[in-house]
Design an enzyme around this catalytic site. Structure first.
Site, mmCIF file in Angstrom:
data_model
loop_
_atom_site.group_PDB
_atom_site.id
_atom_site.type_symbol
_atom_site.label_atom_id
_atom_site.label_comp_id
_atom_site.label_asym_id
_atom_site.label_seq_id
_atom_site.Cartn_x
_atom_site.Cartn_y
_atom_site.Cartn_z
ATOM 1 N N MET A 121 -26.128 22.816 -25.353
ATOM 2 C CA MET A 121 -24.911 22.353 -26.051
ATOM 3 C C MET A 121 -25.221 21.209 -27.006
ATOM 4 O O MET A 121 -24.368 20.346 -27.242
ATOM 5 C CB MET A 121 -23.847 21.893 -25.032
ATOM 6 C CG MET A 121 -23.352 23.013 -24.148
ATOM 7 S SD MET A 121 -22.135 22.478 -22.932
ATOM 8 C CE MET A 121 -23.146 21.646 -21.742
ATOM 9 N N ASP B 84 -15.959 34.285 -19.905
ATOM 10 C CA ASP B 84 -15.974 33.348 -21.029
ATOM 11 C C ASP B 84 -16.247 34.067 -22.340
ATOM 12 O O ASP B 84 -16.648 35.212 -22.362
ATOM 13 C CB ASP B 84 -17.060 32.287 -20.812
ATOM 14 C CG ASP B 84 -16.761 31.438 -19.591
ATOM 15 O OD1 ASP B 84 -15.589 31.088 -19.403
ATOM 16 O OD2 ASP B 84 -17.700 31.158 -18.833
ATOM 17 N N LYS C 153 -12.800 29.809 -24.982
ATOM 18 C CA LYS C 153 -12.200 29.253 -26.187
ATOM 19 C C LYS C 153 -12.571 30.176 -27.343
ATOM 20 O O LYS C 153 -13.723 30.416 -27.633
ATOM 21 C CB LYS C 153 -12.769 27.863 -26.426
ATOM 22 C CG LYS C 153 -12.158 27.135 -27.593
ATOM 23 C CD LYS C 153 -12.690 25.707 -27.579
ATOM 24 C CE LYS C 153 -12.617 25.032 -28.931
ATOM 25 N NZ LYS C 153 -11.321 25.025 -29.553
HETATM 26 N N1 SAH Z 1 -24.572 27.960 -17.569
HETATM 27 C C1 SAH Z 1 -25.310 28.170 -18.792
HETATM 28 C C2 SAH Z 1 -25.210 27.006 -19.737
HETATM 29 C C3 SAH Z 1 -23.819 26.770 -20.232
HETATM 30 S S1 SAH Z 1 -23.753 25.535 -21.445
HETATM 31 C C4 SAH Z 1 -26.751 28.476 -18.465
HETATM 32 O O1 SAH Z 1 -27.191 28.290 -17.329
HETATM 33 O O2 SAH Z 1 -27.453 28.972 -19.335
HETATM 34 C C5 SAH Z 1 -23.794 26.504 -22.901
HETATM 35 C C6 SAH Z 1 -25.071 26.212 -23.666
HETATM 36 O O3 SAH Z 1 -26.144 26.981 -23.147
HETATM 37 C C7 SAH Z 1 -25.029 26.553 -25.122
HETATM 38 O O4 SAH Z 1 -24.406 25.543 -25.874
HETATM 39 C C8 SAH Z 1 -26.483 26.661 -25.442
HETATM 40 O O5 SAH Z 1 -27.074 25.391 -25.541
HETATM 41 C C9 SAH Z 1 -27.011 27.303 -24.188
HETATM 42 N N2 SAH Z 1 -27.032 28.754 -24.317
HETATM 43 C C10 SAH Z 1 -26.344 29.654 -23.618
HETATM 44 N N3 SAH Z 1 -26.649 30.907 -24.007
HETATM 45 C C11 SAH Z 1 -27.568 30.771 -24.985
HETATM 46 C C12 SAH Z 1 -28.282 31.680 -25.795
HETATM 47 N N4 SAH Z 1 -28.124 32.994 -25.666
HETATM 48 N N5 SAH Z 1 -29.156 31.197 -26.690
HETATM 49 C C13 SAH Z 1 -29.338 29.878 -26.848
HETATM 50 N N6 SAH Z 1 -28.695 28.981 -26.111
HETATM 51 C C14 SAH Z 1 -27.818 29.407 -25.198
#
Ligand code: SAH
Length: 487
Positions: A170, A33, A55
């Site tokens: 998100m 991704d 995306k």
């Molecule tokens: N599978 C991922 C979540 C995917 S949804 C997990 O378990 O972490 C994507 C969301 O995760 C982003 O919109 C944000 O809210 C959060 N996210 C992912 N990486 C992040 C980061 N480095 N810092 C802050 N939020 C993060």
């Protein structure tokens, strides 16, 4: 073969699991991704295919159906497929849909859980998601649905009523609507709230407010929002490291550049390697080999860099030839390189420069007067040491152990330098080669050098030096940078 649904963790590449590294190392294809960290892709074999399905901002997104079909097709083709996802593959990452598609197609798959941002990002901001007695649950909610429309499937009122910590992923873009719904659901508007952007990365930023005021700070994605008493916890550690977020360019040769960059990263810096120097064998390798064979005829052998040690010892066929020879090292780095080869330096001067070594050696003159000295070193180097020793009556042989050359200019350098704050120079030749390749104007704001000789060369080439290491070693340079930025 197998399709692995792999969690990449929240960003810090060190938060990858051992299992993930293991399957990446054997991948034929990596499907990843947009938010994936480039250095994790480097864990796959160089010839593995890398397919981005993220995306791009403003660009098209590969549909979930297409991703599922891709995974099924590659799995059926007998390839070892790694589907790399941020955080954990089963937390808001549609890993469940991909697993279902693979199962339905009869393609073998395995899941490698990852460290989810829902827990790790708050942790890196110094926010524990639970606290004994005060915060006894944490709820992880998607902020992807528009709460203002009231048609989503998230029961925000129930989330508000539960009373523990609420973690919203998100949710940055809809922060205000989300906070409003939670307040409407009965949670105290004064409840502490935080938004952590780019968590676990060198550009992490934490905004702290209350449920009522968080949206005023306009959090930007990707951010993890934390609402609850714990969001007031002031346990910051990651952002408090001495070089946190500093964008530092390292100009040393490989592999030393990687080692210095790793040291800087451990202190929180965003370090980039831009080697302006590389090493090659000397023009006359035979002469070096002969000198190594005959080293037993000298009273002293003087090493002036770890690189000199490496190239000299490569030619030293029999360690016993060093038997009665005394060994001097210009500084602790060189002494450490000797120690790695089971040689303890007899002499390391107080100051790690040629002048100081010269002085220290003059104290070593025995009753028979000065003896013979061998100096294996870079083909082009200052003559202070050999000239000084010769003037003091020593019989000096200088032998070229390696050449320093300038590698081809890096086409990405301009962008990298424009974005950097600090550049480190660890020798005069790094300065000279840098200026020759990129020009004096290309240096970032802060120039840091390992010592006075390098500083003099830098000033000579029109650079302003802001930081000079007091101890002329890599550790000394790092300490000087820490000092500069914490002052
Ligand atoms: N599978 C991922 C979540 C995917 S949804 C997990 O378990 O972490 C994507 C969301 O995760 C982003 O919109 C944000 O809210 C959060 N996210 C992912 N990486 C992040 C980061 N480095 N810092 C802050 N939020 C993060």
């Amino acid at each position: 073969m197998t399709v692995y649904l792999v969690g990449a963790g929240p960003g810090d590449p060190a938060l990858l699991t051992l299992r993930a590294a293991e399957v990446l190392a054997t991948a034929d294809v990596v499907v990843y991704d947009r938010l994936s960290v480039a250095s994790l892709l480097d864990l796959a074999p160089a010839d593995a295919e890398r397919i981005s399905v993220g995306k791009q901002p403003g660009g098209p997104r590969t549909s979930q159906e297409d991703i599922n079909a891709l995974l099924v097709a590659r799995g059926r083709a007998g390839q070892q497929v790694v589907r790399l996802k941020g955080g954990d593959p089963f937390v808001f990452a549609r890993g469940g849909e991909e697993a279902a598609a693979l199962a339905a197609a009869g393609v073998a798959f395995e899941v490698v859980p990852g460290i989810t941002s829902a827990v790790a990002v708050p942790a890196y901001a110094g926010i524990p998601v639970t606290m004994r007695y005060s915060s006894t649950s944490f709820t992880v909610v998607t902020g992807h649905e528009d709460p203002a429309k009231g048609e989503g499937s998230v029961n925000w009122e129930a989330v508000a009523a539960l009373g523990g910590t609420v973690v919203v992923l998100m949710g940055a873009a809809r922060c205000r609507a989300i906070c409003d719904r939670i307040i409407a659901g009965g949670m105290d508007p004064d409840t502490p709230a935080a938004a952590v952007r780019w968590g676990t990365r060198p550009n992490q930023r934490t905004l702290r407010a209350t449920l009522a005021t968080l949206a005023d700070l306009d959090p930007q994605p990707p951010a993890t929002i934390v609402i609850g008493e714990v969001a007031a916890a002031d346990l910051a550690w990651f952002e408090n490291r001495p070089l946190f977020g500093r964008r530092i360019v390292v100009t040393r040769a490989q592999p030393q550049a990687a080692a210095l960059a790793a040291d800087l990263r451990r202190r929180g810096a965003e370090a980039t390697e831009l080697p302006v120097i590389a090493f090659e064998p000397p023009e006359d390798v035979d002469r070096l080999a002969r000198a190594a064979d005959e080293v037993g005829q000298y009273d002293w052998v003087v090493l002036t860099s770890p690189t000199g040690v490496a190239w000299f010892f490569e030619q030293l066929r029999d360690a016993r030839s060093l038997g009665g020879v005394r060994v001097a090292a210009i500084g602790p780095g060189t002494a450490a390189a000797l120690a790695e080869r089971n040689v303890v330096a007899d002499l390391v001067p107080e100051q790690y420069v040629a002048e100081s070594l010269l002085e220290a050696l003059s104290d070593e003159v025995g009753p028979d007067g000065p003896g013979r000295v061998l100096i294996p070193r870079a083909q082009a180097a200052r003559d202070v040491l050999p000239d000084g020793l010769a003037a003091a009556g020593w019989e000096v042989d200088v032998v070229a152990a390696y050449c320093t050359v300038a590698p081809a200019a890096d086409p990405d350098a301009a962008a990298l330098l424009a974005n950097a704050e600090v550049i480190t120079f660890t020798s005069s030749s790094t300065v000279t080669n840098f200026v020759d390749a990129y020009g004096a104007d290309a240096v970032p704001e802060v120039v840091a050098t390992i010592g006075p000789i390098t500083t003099a060369t830098a000033r000579d080439r029109g650079l302003e030096v802001a930081v000079e290491a007091a101890e002329h070693t890599i550790d000394g340079l790092i300490a000087a940078l820490e000092d500069f930025f914490t002052r």
